[in-house]
Design a protein around this motif. Sequence first.
Motif: not given
Lengths: 114, 113
Positions: A36, A38, A41-44, A46, A87
């Motif tokens: 994933y 990331q 400020g965002e979600g992970p 895919l 990340t």
Amino acid sequence: QQQVRQSPQSLTVWEGGTTVLTCSYEDSTFNYFPWYQQFPGEGPALLISILSVSDKKEDGRFTTFFNKREKKLSLHIIDSQPGDSATYFCAASPLNTGYQNFYFGKGTSLTVIP
Amino acid sequence: ETAVFQTPNYHVTQVGNEVSFNCKQTLGHDTMYWYKQDSKKLLKIMFSYNNKQLIVNETVPRRFSPQSSDKAHLNLRIKSVEPEDSAVYLCASSPDINQDTQYFGPGTRLLVL
């Protein structure tokens, strides 16, 4: 107990270089390994995934390698771009076991310098 | 637009208060999840919900409880928050319990003073 170990914790590469992230795991029942990405400020989201029946999967500049014997996997990013700065998490899951429980690594913070 | 939506984006509260976070997915998925991401970005699953049935409940404190009205909604309630609850709470969904890809919302950042 950390089910999925990820390294390095952080990494800086020059634009155009190759990034290599690695993960190892313990549980032999794990058979699905997603990566994933990331951004702050965002979600992970895919990025790429691989099943234990394969040893390599490629998607554009991103390639993931899997070594079942050594219980290791890696993510290679060729021609790294500043926009790849994020990340990255590896994860592992035992698919089709009646429940879904992902184990995430601790993440690698990648910075690509122009 | 099909995605996973979370509200609020950010919440500041004091120790002992009750908070509730909302999550809605418009992907038509059957399974939803709540994750906690701490200050070191470590992700830990808290709950999984499949067709309104709680199927995975990791050893989270009892002050946390998921609430679902239908398969598209999974809210998270925290009774009497504590400082260690400060984190980003991420909601996710997947097509069904045996599917691989999870789709994450943007997260709700909680700060407990």
